[in-house]
Design an enzyme around this catalytic site. Structure first.
Site, PDB file in Angstrom:
ATOM      1  N   GLU A   1      -1.062  -7.557   2.865  1.00 36.68           N
ATOM      2  CA  GLU A   1      -2.103  -7.286   3.869  1.00 36.68           C
ATOM      3  C   GLU A   1      -1.705  -7.956   5.182  1.00 36.68           C
ATOM      4  OE1 GLU A   1      -5.775  -9.477   4.898  1.00 36.68           O
ATOM      5  OE2 GLU A   1      -6.638  -8.239   3.315  1.00 36.68           O
TER       6      GLU A   1
ATOM      7  N   SER B   1      -6.297 -13.273   2.025  1.00 35.85           N
ATOM      8  CA  SER B   1      -5.667 -12.406   1.028  1.00 35.85           C
ATOM      9  C   SER B   1      -4.285 -12.008   1.534  1.00 35.85           C
ATOM     10  CB  SER B   1      -6.490 -11.132   0.826  1.00 35.85           C
ATOM     11  OG  SER B   1      -7.785 -11.437   0.408  1.00 35.85           O
TER      12      SER B   1
ATOM     13  N   ARG C   1      -8.845  -2.210   5.448  1.00 36.98           N
ATOM     14  CA  ARG C   1      -7.879  -3.116   6.100  1.00 36.98           C
ATOM     15  C   ARG C   1      -6.838  -2.313   6.908  1.00 36.98           C
ATOM     16  NH1 ARG C   1     -11.269  -5.865   4.258  1.00 36.98           N
ATOM     17  NH2 ARG C   1     -11.085  -7.873   3.199  1.00 36.98           N
TER      18      ARG C   1
HETATM   19  N1  EPU Z   1      -9.818 -12.032  -9.641  1.00 38.53           N
HETATM   20  C1  EPU Z   1      -9.108 -12.575 -10.691  1.00 38.53           C
HETATM   21  N2  EPU Z   1      -8.228 -13.586 -10.436  1.00 38.53           N
HETATM   22  C2  EPU Z   1      -8.038 -14.070  -9.191  1.00 38.53           C
HETATM   23  C3  EPU Z   1      -8.764 -13.518  -8.123  1.00 38.53           C
HETATM   24  C4  EPU Z   1      -9.653 -12.487  -8.363  1.00 38.53           C
HETATM   25  O1  EPU Z   1      -9.247 -12.144 -11.829  1.00 38.53           O
HETATM   26  O2  EPU Z   1      -7.251 -15.011  -9.055  1.00 38.53           O
HETATM   27  C5  EPU Z   1     -10.814 -10.995  -9.908  1.00 38.53           C
HETATM   28  C6  EPU Z   1     -12.227 -11.545  -9.765  1.00 38.53           C
HETATM   29  O3  EPU Z   1     -12.673 -12.122 -10.944  1.00 38.53           O
HETATM   30  C7  EPU Z   1     -13.023 -10.319  -9.420  1.00 38.53           C
HETATM   31  C8  EPU Z   1     -12.037  -9.488  -8.621  1.00 38.53           C
HETATM   32  O4  EPU Z   1     -10.734  -9.984  -8.924  1.00 38.53           O
HETATM   33  O5  EPU Z   1     -13.365  -9.596 -10.566  1.00 38.53           O
HETATM   34  C9  EPU Z   1     -12.288  -9.507  -7.123  1.00 38.53           C
HETATM   35  O6  EPU Z   1     -12.194 -10.846  -6.635  1.00 38.53           O
HETATM   36  P1  EPU Z   1     -12.953 -11.333  -5.296  1.00 38.53           P
HETATM   37  O7  EPU Z   1     -14.413 -10.990  -5.357  1.00 38.53           O
HETATM   38  O8  EPU Z   1     -12.558 -12.742  -5.050  1.00 38.53           O
HETATM   39  O9  EPU Z   1     -12.425 -10.402  -4.145  1.00 38.53           O
HETATM   40  P2  EPU Z   1     -10.964  -9.869  -3.811  1.00 38.53           P
HETATM   41  O10 EPU Z   1     -10.928  -8.411  -4.111  1.00 38.53           O
HETATM   42  O11 EPU Z   1      -9.938 -10.723  -4.433  1.00 38.53           O
HETATM   43  C10 EPU Z   1     -11.618  -9.099  -1.386  1.00 38.53           C
HETATM   44  C11 EPU Z   1     -11.061  -9.240  -0.004  1.00 38.53           C
HETATM   45  C12 EPU Z   1     -11.433 -10.589   0.586  1.00 38.53           C
HETATM   46  C13 EPU Z   1     -12.939 -10.704   0.629  1.00 38.53           C
HETATM   47  C14 EPU Z   1     -13.489 -10.526  -0.799  1.00 38.53           C
HETATM   48  C15 EPU Z   1     -15.002 -10.468  -0.817  1.00 38.53           C
HETATM   49  C16 EPU Z   1      -9.074  -7.864   0.077  1.00 38.53           C
HETATM   50  C17 EPU Z   1      -7.588  -7.824   0.106  1.00 38.53           C
HETATM   51  N3  EPU Z   1      -9.618  -9.071  -0.024  1.00 38.53           N
HETATM   52  O12 EPU Z   1     -10.953 -10.067  -2.195  1.00 38.53           O
HETATM   53  O13 EPU Z   1     -10.958 -10.607   1.932  1.00 38.53           O
HETATM   54  O14 EPU Z   1     -13.345 -11.963   1.147  1.00 38.53           O
HETATM   55  O15 EPU Z   1     -13.030  -9.259  -1.356  1.00 38.53           O
HETATM   56  O16 EPU Z   1     -15.451  -9.284  -0.204  1.00 38.53           O
HETATM   57  O17 EPU Z   1      -9.713  -6.803   0.153  1.00 38.53           O
HETATM   58  C18 EPU Z   1      -9.041 -11.156   3.248  1.00 38.53           C
HETATM   59  O18 EPU Z   1      -8.945  -9.960   3.508  1.00 38.53           O
HETATM   60  O19 EPU Z   1      -8.242 -12.008   3.725  1.00 38.53           O
HETATM   61  C19 EPU Z   1     -10.104 -11.612   2.356  1.00 38.53           C
HETATM   62  C20 EPU Z   1     -10.222 -12.890   1.988  1.00 38.53           C
END
Ligand code: EPU
Length: 340
Positions: free
Chosen positions: A334, A238, A163
């Site tokens: 972000e 995010s 990012r």
């Molecule tokens: N999790 C929780 N609680 C929550 C949210 C997430 O425990 O409320 C845990 C999930 O269970 C999982 C982990 O966190 O174990 C990761 O969650 P998720 O797969 O939803 O991905 P993320 O890391 O929260 C990132 C990107 C997203 C992208 C997804 C999928 C960033 C800041 N965000 O989210 O990107 O869609 O991975 O690749 O890197 C964005 O940048 O706007 C965005 C939506």
């Protein structure tokens, strides 16, 4: 080109914040951009806006807002195996991705349904489900605000990171991206289904073998299940980045919170999902007036209607403090915070 005064930006930012621009102009060609940048006397600072999907406006903008709405998609070269597309900055990212899938061009399917426009995609190196913009990027063109010269940036020039890019650092505020050139496959598509949720979705849809179109549908289904539609509930995806911590800090964190999810980034660094940290602090689904934390994904802050940018920012600061106190981990926004 019509310059508007005291123009509401509510429909131009996905958070739906009702901030006003002192001056506002829609730019629909590179020539128009050149012209307006030359005619800057008499106007305050310039502010570049496109999809408005990665920003939080915390007040009115005493600026000339340049709304970049330059359209067009052009094939610049192709072989039997691949195609290179030059996409103008104002093309909506998701519509462009869907168009490439209709042509059976592979490579963008994992990044389906990301809000925003193509021209801003390189700035934060957008990514999802194991693929980032940099993986498909060839070059972009950008106009220097000071000299109005067009400059090409290749992948190395852009210094892409998680990012992150040159345009968020040394190049910040200096350039306006006018087009992005991407390389996609025409056959022998390389499918990336490593994200567990994609495999589960594909199994449910019983698509065998998976196609790029099926992966796109799976990604759309997953995103819709977790992320709010900005047209229904204002948000900027995010709000925070996932923090990357060093090995020593990770060892301490992991021994005290063995249940926490993590990804190993390198031998020395680990990424912790900020959504998990925020949920553990009790914020998931919390609402403070019209500012809130999404019920299904704690990484996403939402505007229930009439929240101000300052209210969302106050909530973000509250969350940052709570995560620092509980976990001794610093999380950072972000989204770009615009204003004070
Ligand atoms: N999790 C929780 N609680 C929550 C949210 C997430 O425990 O409320 C845990 C999930 O269970 C999982 C982990 O966190 O174990 C990761 O969650 P998720 O797969 O939803 O991905 P993320 O890391 O929260 C990132 C990107 C997203 C992208 C997804 C999928 C960033 C800041 N965000 O989210 O990107 O869609 O991975 O690749 O890197 C964005 O940048 O706007 C965005 C939506």
């Amino acid at each position: 080109m019509q310059i508007q005064e005291n123009y509401s930006l509510k429909n131009y930012n996905t958070f739906g914040i009702d901030a006003k621009a002192r001056y506002f102009v829609e730019i629909s060609s590179v020539a128009a951009l050149h012209a307006i940048l030359q005619l800057d006397r008499g106007y305050p600072a310039k502010f570049v806006l496109s999809g408005g999907s990665n920003m939080l406006l915390t007040g009115d903008l005493d600026a000339l807002v340049l709304f970049i709405n330059i359209k067009g998609i052009e094939i610049v070269s192709e072989t039997d195996e691949y195609v290179r597309l030059k996409v103008m900055a104002g093309e909506n990212w998701h519509e462009m991705v869907q168009w490439t899938l209709e042509q059976n061009y592979g490579g963008l399917e994992n990044m389906s349904l990301i809000p925003g426009n193509t021209g801003t995609a390189p700035i934060q190196n957008i990514g999802a489900y194991g693929v980032e913009l940099k993986d498909r990027f060839v070059q972009c063109e950008a106009m220097a605000i000071a000299s109005q010269e067009i400059r090409s940036f290749n992948k190395e020039d852009c210094q892409f990171g998680y990012r992150d890019s040159y345009f968020k650092n040394a190049g910040k505020g200096k350039y306006i991206i006018t087009s992005v050139t991407l390389q996609l496959t025409k056959k022998g598509h390389v499918l990336n289904t490593s994200y567990g949720a994609i495999e589960t979705e594909l199994k449910t849809a019983r698509v065998e073998p998976p196609t790029i179109q099926a992966i796109s549908r799976a990604v759309i289904a997953i995103r819709k299940s977790k992320l709010p539609d900005p047209k229904v509930l204002g948000n900027s995806g995010s709000f925070f980045k996932n923090p990357v911590i060093n090995k020593e800090a990770f060892k301490i964190f992991n021994s005290t919170h063995p249940e926490a999810p993590f990804y190993k980034v390198s031998e020395q660094t680990y990424k912790i999902p900020a959504g998990w940290l925020i949920e553990q602090c009790g914020f998931k689904g919390k609402r403070y007036g019209d500012a809130g934390v999404h019920t299904k994904q704690a990484l996403v802050l939402v505007n229930y209607g009439n929240a101000t940018g300052a209210e969302i920012l106050a909530l973000a600061k509250h969350i940052i403090d709570a995560v620092a106190t509980k976990f001794d981990i610093a999380i950072q926004p972000e989204v770009n915070i615009i204003g004070n």
